[in-house]
Design an enzyme around this catalytic site. Structure first.
Site, mmCIF file in Angstrom:
data_model
loop_
_atom_site.group_PDB
_atom_site.id
_atom_site.type_symbol
_atom_site.label_atom_id
_atom_site.label_comp_id
_atom_site.label_asym_id
_atom_site.label_seq_id
_atom_site.Cartn_x
_atom_site.Cartn_y
_atom_site.Cartn_z
ATOM 1 N N LYS A 20 68.858 -10.609 75.135
ATOM 2 C CA LYS A 20 69.445 -11.611 76.047
ATOM 3 C C LYS A 20 70.966 -11.680 75.869
ATOM 4 O O LYS A 20 71.718 -11.622 76.821
ATOM 5 C CB LYS A 20 68.829 -13.008 75.807
ATOM 6 C CG LYS A 20 67.319 -13.047 75.950
ATOM 7 C CD LYS A 20 66.784 -14.464 75.819
ATOM 8 C CE LYS A 20 66.836 -15.042 74.404
ATOM 9 N NZ LYS A 20 65.890 -14.439 73.451
ATOM 10 N N ARG A 53 69.231 -6.023 62.429
ATOM 11 C CA ARG A 53 70.333 -6.610 63.207
ATOM 12 C C ARG A 53 71.448 -7.163 62.307
ATOM 13 O O ARG A 53 71.175 -7.771 61.275
ATOM 14 C CB ARG A 53 69.786 -7.733 64.095
ATOM 15 C CG ARG A 53 70.852 -8.436 64.898
ATOM 16 C CD ARG A 53 70.323 -9.100 66.131
ATOM 17 N NE ARG A 53 69.708 -10.398 65.871
ATOM 18 C CZ ARG A 53 69.322 -11.232 66.839
ATOM 19 N NH1 ARG A 53 69.445 -10.876 68.107
ATOM 20 N NH2 ARG A 53 68.776 -12.377 66.537
ATOM 21 N N ARG A 63 71.922 -12.523 60.315
ATOM 22 C CA ARG A 63 71.602 -13.919 60.642
ATOM 23 C C ARG A 63 70.509 -14.420 59.718
ATOM 24 O O ARG A 63 69.520 -13.732 59.486
ATOM 25 C CB ARG A 63 71.111 -14.001 62.099
ATOM 26 C CG ARG A 63 72.149 -14.504 63.051
ATOM 27 C CD ARG A 63 71.701 -14.380 64.474
ATOM 28 N NE ARG A 63 70.533 -15.192 64.803
ATOM 29 C CZ ARG A 63 70.100 -15.396 66.034
ATOM 30 N NH1 ARG A 63 70.735 -14.850 67.047
ATOM 31 N NH2 ARG A 63 69.038 -16.124 66.268
HETATM 32 P P1 AMP Z 1 68.646 -17.825 69.661
HETATM 33 O O1 AMP Z 1 70.011 -17.397 69.269
HETATM 34 O O2 AMP Z 1 68.527 -18.085 71.153
HETATM 35 O O3 AMP Z 1 67.576 -16.883 69.159
HETATM 36 O O4 AMP Z 1 68.382 -19.252 68.973
HETATM 37 C C1 AMP Z 1 68.388 -19.397 67.565
HETATM 38 C C2 AMP Z 1 67.637 -20.646 67.176
HETATM 39 O O5 AMP Z 1 68.268 -21.797 67.746
HETATM 40 C C3 AMP Z 1 66.195 -20.699 67.671
HETATM 41 O O6 AMP Z 1 65.299 -20.012 66.817
HETATM 42 C C4 AMP Z 1 65.945 -22.227 67.646
HETATM 43 O O7 AMP Z 1 65.729 -22.682 66.328
HETATM 44 C C5 AMP Z 1 67.287 -22.774 68.114
HETATM 45 N N1 AMP Z 1 67.306 -22.917 69.583
HETATM 46 C C6 AMP Z 1 68.024 -22.192 70.478
HETATM 47 N N2 AMP Z 1 67.787 -22.602 71.728
HETATM 48 C C7 AMP Z 1 66.885 -23.610 71.648
HETATM 49 C C8 AMP Z 1 66.219 -24.437 72.595
HETATM 50 N N3 AMP Z 1 66.410 -24.299 73.912
HETATM 51 N N4 AMP Z 1 65.368 -25.395 72.122
HETATM 52 C C9 AMP Z 1 65.163 -25.560 70.811
HETATM 53 N N5 AMP Z 1 65.728 -24.799 69.861
HETATM 54 C C10 AMP Z 1 66.588 -23.829 70.264
#
Ligand code: AMP
Length: 215
Positions: A13, A127, A160
């Protein structure tokens, strides 16, 4: 345009989003990046979000929805955006629908990147990301020119914390149980564009551009 990009963690994404935004003039709104920035800057929101993110769980809806609503209003007046990582469950999707209630138009499309779990695990286990500009690398498939250094901005690459094996498993479980049902939710509204996310980043970006051109 008003767009969402969704898919499992590691589907690409964040890799595809900048190209889509450049082509469409949309603002990239990544909830994951917003949380990570808040954690880096040690804000109250960051401290609260961190406990959930570390475990691979979703940050509570109330906190997340408030943050997104504010960003949509302040940064792009509720228009011309690509939401990346939001919504992640049906109640967040309903809150987003509520945001557009009473307006003539809602979302234009929801891009779903489809990638099998085995490929996700292998992608995330290698990653490395740049904490300064968000660029993503992979020890197996996309190494930086200089070991540990970001090609784009010279930042020091890190793994990460939530890319550790156990956390990746929780994130995938959360994706399948809470976020994947959103594909049906948006398909019923005629908004879903399914893209094969297992291709190369260039090919995925091209497929997304072709799909958007067909709207
Ligand atoms: P990402 O970078 O999109 O993979 O997000 C990393 C982490 O942030 C996820 O594993 C969740 O813990 C939190 N997170 C991101 N977006 C959301 C969302 N829309 N709702 C709840 N938690 C989120």
């Amino acid at each position: 345009m008003r767009l969402i990009i969704m898919g499992p963690p590691g589907a690409g994404k964040g890799t595809v989003a900048p190209g889509v935004c450049k082509a469409t003039g949309c603002k990239h709104i990544s909830t994951g990046d917003m949380f990570r920035n808040n954690i880096k800057n040690q804000t109250a929101l960051g401290q609260e979000a961190q406990t959930y993110i570390q475990k691979g769980q979703l940050v509570p809806d109330e906190l997340t929805i408030r943050m997104v609503r504010q960003t949509l209003l302040e940064d792009c007046k509720g228009d011309q955006f690509l939401l990346d990582g939001f919504p992640r469950n049906v109640s967040q999707a309903e809150a987003l629908d509520g945001f557009f209630a009473g307006q003539e138009r809602g979302l234009d499309a929801v891009i779903l990147l489809v990638v099998p779990d085995e490929q996700i695990i292998s992608r995330l286990s290698g990653r490395m990301v740049c904490p300064d500009c968000g660029e993503s690398y992979n020890v197996n498939s996309r190494r930086p020119a200089k070991e540990g250094i970001c090609d784009a901005c010279g930042g020091k690459l890190v793994v990460r914390e939530d890319d550790r094996e156990e956390t990746v498993k929780s994130r995938l479980d959360v994706y399948h149980s809470q976020s994947e049902p959103l594909a049906d939710y948006y398909d019923r509204k005629g908004l879903l564009l399914k893209i094969d996310g297992s291709q190369s980043p260039e090919a995925v970006t091209q497929s997304v551009a072709d799909a958007l051109r067909g709207l």
